[in-house]
Write a protein that holds these residues in place. Structure first.
Motif, PDB file in Angstrom:
ATOM      1  N   TYR A  30       0.844  -1.196   0.000  1.00 31.64           N
ATOM      2  CA  TYR A  30       0.000   0.000   0.000  1.00 31.64           C
ATOM      3  C   TYR A  30       0.877   1.242   0.000  1.00 31.64           C
ATOM      4  CZ  TYR A  30      -4.015  -2.939   1.085  1.00 31.64           C
ATOM      5  OH  TYR A  30      -5.013  -3.876   1.030  1.00 31.64           O
ATOM      6  N   ILE A  31       0.579   2.151  -0.915  1.00 34.97           N
ATOM      7  CA  ILE A  31       1.268   3.433  -1.000  1.00 34.97           C
ATOM      8  C   ILE A  31       0.212   4.527  -0.926  1.00 34.97           C
ATOM      9  CG2 ILE A  31       2.668   4.942  -2.455  1.00 34.97           C
ATOM     10  CD1 ILE A  31       3.912   2.422  -3.647  1.00 34.97           C
ATOM     11  N   PHE A  32       0.425   5.477  -0.014  1.00 37.96           N
ATOM     12  CA  PHE A  32      -0.531   6.558   0.171  1.00 37.96           C
ATOM     13  C   PHE A  32       0.100   7.867  -0.283  1.00 37.96           C
ATOM     14  CE2 PHE A  32      -1.401   3.292   3.353  1.00 37.96           C
ATOM     15  CZ  PHE A  32      -2.699   2.978   2.996  1.00 37.96           C
ATOM     16  N   CYS A  33      -0.455   8.448  -1.341  1.00 37.20           N
ATOM     17  CA  CYS A  33       0.019   9.725  -1.861  1.00 37.20           C
ATOM     18  C   CYS A  33      -1.047  10.314  -2.785  1.00 37.20           C
ATOM     19  CB  CYS A  33       1.340   9.566  -2.598  1.00 37.20           C
ATOM     20  SG  CYS A  33       1.263   8.546  -4.040  1.00 37.20           S
ATOM     21  N   ASP A  34      -0.844  11.553  -3.182  1.00 37.71           N
ATOM     22  CA  ASP A  34      -1.736  12.242  -4.111  1.00 37.71           C
ATOM     23  C   ASP A  34      -1.372  11.814  -5.530  1.00 37.71           C
ATOM     24  OD1 ASP A  34      -3.352  13.931  -5.547  1.00 37.71           O
ATOM     25  OD2 ASP A  34      -2.533  15.784  -4.713  1.00 37.71           O
ATOM     26  N   ILE A  35      -2.285  11.139  -6.217  1.00 37.08           N
ATOM     27  CA  ILE A  35      -1.965  10.581  -7.537  1.00 37.08           C
ATOM     28  C   ILE A  35      -1.829  11.644  -8.626  1.00 37.08           C
ATOM     29  CG2 ILE A  35      -2.952   8.328  -7.020  1.00 37.08           C
ATOM     30  CD1 ILE A  35      -5.388   9.128  -8.682  1.00 37.08           C
ATOM     31  N   THR A  36      -2.212  12.890  -8.330  1.00 41.03           N
ATOM     32  CA  THR A  36      -2.052  13.951  -9.327  1.00 41.03           C
ATOM     33  C   THR A  36      -0.628  14.489  -9.349  1.00 41.03           C
ATOM     34  OG1 THR A  36      -2.758  15.676  -7.775  1.00 41.03           O
ATOM     35  CG2 THR A  36      -4.466  14.632  -9.125  1.00 41.03           C
ATOM     36  N   LYS A  37       0.165  14.131  -8.356  1.00 33.81           N
ATOM     37  CA  LYS A  37       1.562  14.575  -8.287  1.00 33.81           C
ATOM     38  C   LYS A  37       2.458  13.422  -8.723  1.00 33.81           C
ATOM     39  CE  LYS A  37       0.473  17.780  -4.615  1.00 33.81           C
ATOM     40  NZ  LYS A  37       0.623  18.120  -3.211  1.00 33.81           N
ATOM     41  N   THR A  38       2.812  13.411 -10.018  1.00 29.41           N
ATOM     42  CA  THR A  38       3.561  12.289 -10.585  1.00 29.41           C
ATOM     43  C   THR A  38       4.947  12.137  -9.957  1.00 29.41           C
ATOM     44  OG1 THR A  38       4.299  13.691 -12.412  1.00 29.41           O
ATOM     45  CG2 THR A  38       2.341  12.326 -12.781  1.00 29.41           C
ATOM     46  N   ASN A  39       5.574  13.234  -9.574  1.00 32.50           N
ATOM     47  CA  ASN A  39       6.900  13.143  -8.951  1.00 32.50           C
ATOM     48  C   ASN A  39       6.831  12.374  -7.639  1.00 32.50           C
ATOM     49  OD1 ASN A  39       7.978  14.651 -11.008  1.00 32.50           O
ATOM     50  ND2 ASN A  39       7.912  16.580  -9.885  1.00 32.50           N
ATOM     51  N   GLU A  40       5.786  12.606  -6.881  1.00 36.30           N
ATOM     52  CA  GLU A  40       5.620  11.929  -5.600  1.00 36.30           C
ATOM     53  C   GLU A  40       5.425  10.423  -5.797  1.00 36.30           C
ATOM     54  OE1 GLU A  40       2.545  12.127  -1.807  1.00 36.30           O
ATOM     55  OE2 GLU A  40       2.713  13.871  -3.117  1.00 36.30           O
ATOM     56  N   ILE A  41       4.650  10.039  -6.801  1.00 37.95           N
ATOM     57  CA  ILE A  41       4.418   8.623  -7.085  1.00 37.95           C
ATOM     58  C   ILE A  41       5.707   7.955  -7.538  1.00 37.95           C
ATOM     59  CG2 ILE A  41       3.224   7.006  -8.609  1.00 37.95           C
ATOM     60  CD1 ILE A  41       0.861   8.910  -8.610  1.00 37.95           C
ATOM     61  N   GLU A  42       6.459   8.608  -8.422  1.00 38.85           N
ATOM     62  CA  GLU A  42       7.706   8.036  -8.909  1.00 38.85           C
ATOM     63  C   GLU A  42       8.697   7.785  -7.776  1.00 38.85           C
ATOM     64  OE1 GLU A  42       9.104  10.617 -11.997  1.00 38.85           O
ATOM     65  OE2 GLU A  42       7.560   9.987 -13.389  1.00 38.85           O
ATOM     66  N   LYS A  43       8.773   8.711  -6.829  1.00 42.23           N
ATOM     67  CA  LYS A  43       9.676   8.546  -5.692  1.00 42.23           C
ATOM     68  C   LYS A  43       9.260   7.357  -4.830  1.00 42.23           C
ATOM     69  CE  LYS A  43      10.933  13.396  -5.258  1.00 42.23           C
ATOM     70  NZ  LYS A  43      10.779  14.612  -4.444  1.00 42.23           N
ATOM     71  N   LYS A  44       7.970   7.213  -4.593  1.00 48.57           N
ATOM     72  CA  LYS A  44       7.490   6.149  -3.713  1.00 48.57           C
ATOM     73  C   LYS A  44       7.520   4.780  -4.372  1.00 48.57           C
ATOM     74  CE  LYS A  44       4.908   8.923  -0.526  1.00 48.57           C
ATOM     75  NZ  LYS A  44       3.837   8.930   0.420  1.00 48.57           N
ATOM     76  N   LEU A  45       7.375   4.725  -5.699  1.00 48.96           N
ATOM     77  CA  LEU A  45       7.376   3.436  -6.390  1.00 48.96           C
ATOM     78  C   LEU A  45       8.786   2.984  -6.780  1.00 48.96           C
ATOM     79  CD1 LEU A  45       4.307   3.677  -8.776  1.00 48.96           C
ATOM     80  CD2 LEU A  45       4.533   2.332  -6.708  1.00 48.96           C
TER      81      LEU A  45
END
Length: 65
Positions: A47-62
């Protein structure tokens, strides 16, 4: 090699059902959502919790390779 699947909104009703299904099929499952789950967390689902509209945040977490 196990298949991988990314589920957007995996903490909602439909998403959690899809996570259960992919677990039965032995997929490596990652759930991305902006809210904590209201349901019981499913074993072997990341499970990853972040704002999916912020692609930079998703890339860092994945950690895309």
């Amino acid at each position: 090699m196990k298949k991988k699947i990314l589920i957007i909104g995996g903490t909602g009703f439909l998403g959690s059902s899809l996570c259960k299904y992919t677990k039965k099929k032995k997929f490596n499952t990652i759930s991305v959502s902006s809210h904590k789950t209201k349901f019981k967390k499913i074993d072997k689902v990341k499970y990853i919790f972040c704002d999916i509209t912020k692609t930079n945040e998703i890339e860092k977490k994945l950690n895309f390779n």
